[in-house]
Design an enzyme around this catalytic site. Sequence first.
Site, short mmCIF file in Angstrom:
data_model
loop_
_atom_site.label_atom_id
_atom_site.label_comp_id
_atom_site.label_asym_id
_atom_site.label_seq_id
_atom_site.Cartn_x
_atom_site.Cartn_y
_atom_site.Cartn_z
N ASN A 128 0.78 -1.03 0.09
CA ASN A 128 -0.08 0.25 -0.01
C ASN A 128 0.78 1.21 0.06
O ASN A 128 0.72 2.15 0.66
CB ASN A 128 -0.76 0.03 1.21
CG ASN A 128 -2.02 1.09 0.97
OD1 ASN A 128 -2.30 1.53 0.00
ND2 ASN A 128 -3.00 1.29 2.05
N GLU A 173 1.15 -3.04 -5.28
CA GLU A 173 0.61 -1.56 -4.76
C GLU A 173 1.92 -0.55 -4.46
O GLU A 173 1.66 -0.09 -3.44
CB GLU A 173 -0.34 -1.59 -3.94
CG GLU A 173 -1.56 -0.30 -4.05
CD GLU A 173 -2.65 -0.32 -3.13
OE1 GLU A 173 -3.65 0.62 -3.28
OE2 GLU A 173 -2.95 -1.53 -2.41
N ASP A 204 -2.23 -9.85 -4.09
CA ASP A 204 -3.49 -9.63 -3.79
C ASP A 204 -4.35 -9.62 -4.97
O ASP A 204 -4.51 -8.83 -6.04
CB ASP A 204 -3.41 -7.91 -3.57
CG ASP A 204 -4.66 -7.39 -3.07
OD1 ASP A 204 -5.47 -8.06 -2.95
OD2 ASP A 204 -4.70 -6.27 -3.05
N ASN A 262 -7.48 -9.61 -4.49
CA ASN A 262 -8.78 -8.63 -4.02
C ASN A 262 -10.07 -9.41 -4.23
O ASN A 262 -11.18 -9.03 -4.64
CB ASN A 262 -8.95 -7.53 -5.11
CG ASN A 262 -8.47 -6.21 -4.41
OD1 ASN A 262 -8.82 -5.87 -3.49
ND2 ASN A 262 -7.43 -5.47 -5.22
N HIS A 307 -2.51 -4.64 4.51
CA HIS A 307 -2.28 -6.06 4.29
C HIS A 307 -0.95 -6.54 5.07
O HIS A 307 -0.18 -5.83 5.43
CB HIS A 307 -1.89 -6.54 2.77
CG HIS A 307 -3.10 -6.07 1.84
ND1 HIS A 307 -3.57 -6.92 1.16
CD2 HIS A 307 -3.53 -4.78 1.40
CE1 HIS A 307 -4.52 -6.31 0.38
NE2 HIS A 307 -4.44 -5.08 0.53
#
Length: 257
Positions: A9, A35, A152, A154, A249
């Site tokens: 992130n 990310e 990820d 999602n 995360h």
Amino acid sequence: MKIISWNVNGIRAVEKKGFVDWVTASDADVICIQETKAKPEQLSEELKNPVSADGRVYYTYFSSAVKPGYSGTAVYTRIKPDSVETMGISEFDDEGRVTIAKFGKLAVISAYFPNSQDAGARLDYKLAFCNAMLEKCGQLVKDGFNIVLCGDYNIAHKPIDLANPKSNEHNAGYLPEERAWMDTFTSSGYADTFRHFCKEEKKYTWWSYRFHAREKNIGWRIDYQCVNESFLPAVKSSVILDSVTGSDHCPIQVEVE
């Protein structure tokens, strides 16, 4: 080979929280990052060239989004790959969604699957990516590679994979279409390594920053390391590193022979 995957992130944000020290102390052979939210030229030399605890420099490879401060994937590796590539599809490469590193006949994929967003605003894009990824994995396996699809996704696949499945049935990450794709993926010859080893409830990889969700362990398991089923016997462990903080995360780790 120890392979870790982590949605950080924002790699510049997590650098301020000890990311480089974590990388160099991890003893990982390969670290897949999602990310990143940055282009390589925006990163410090330490981020681009960390040195492991045994004195080896990590090779780093970045796939960045065209849009500033958005998406992006990377691979850090102590083993020089034979080659590194992206998805090869501009609509996904323009968002830096995939970085693939090949080591002999092993392809390690760092993938940041799109968020389908509120009311499924990007669901079509998400499913197009998912289908393209399934096709990519199929081609790699056909070409003789074993794959470790890290990242990820999602998507929380089953009710066990999130704290409140009933109340999230119409929310991004747990939409019927997303779960159906995971069913398709796992029935097409790919295994969720974590669930192969662990059937326990309340094992998550993402928690909202709101409502003290992490402290209460109100989370979702949306980060995976999946392999082609013929490679599953080579997987020795698959764990969630939920004690590692710095992002919404946590990292996940798989060890393969």
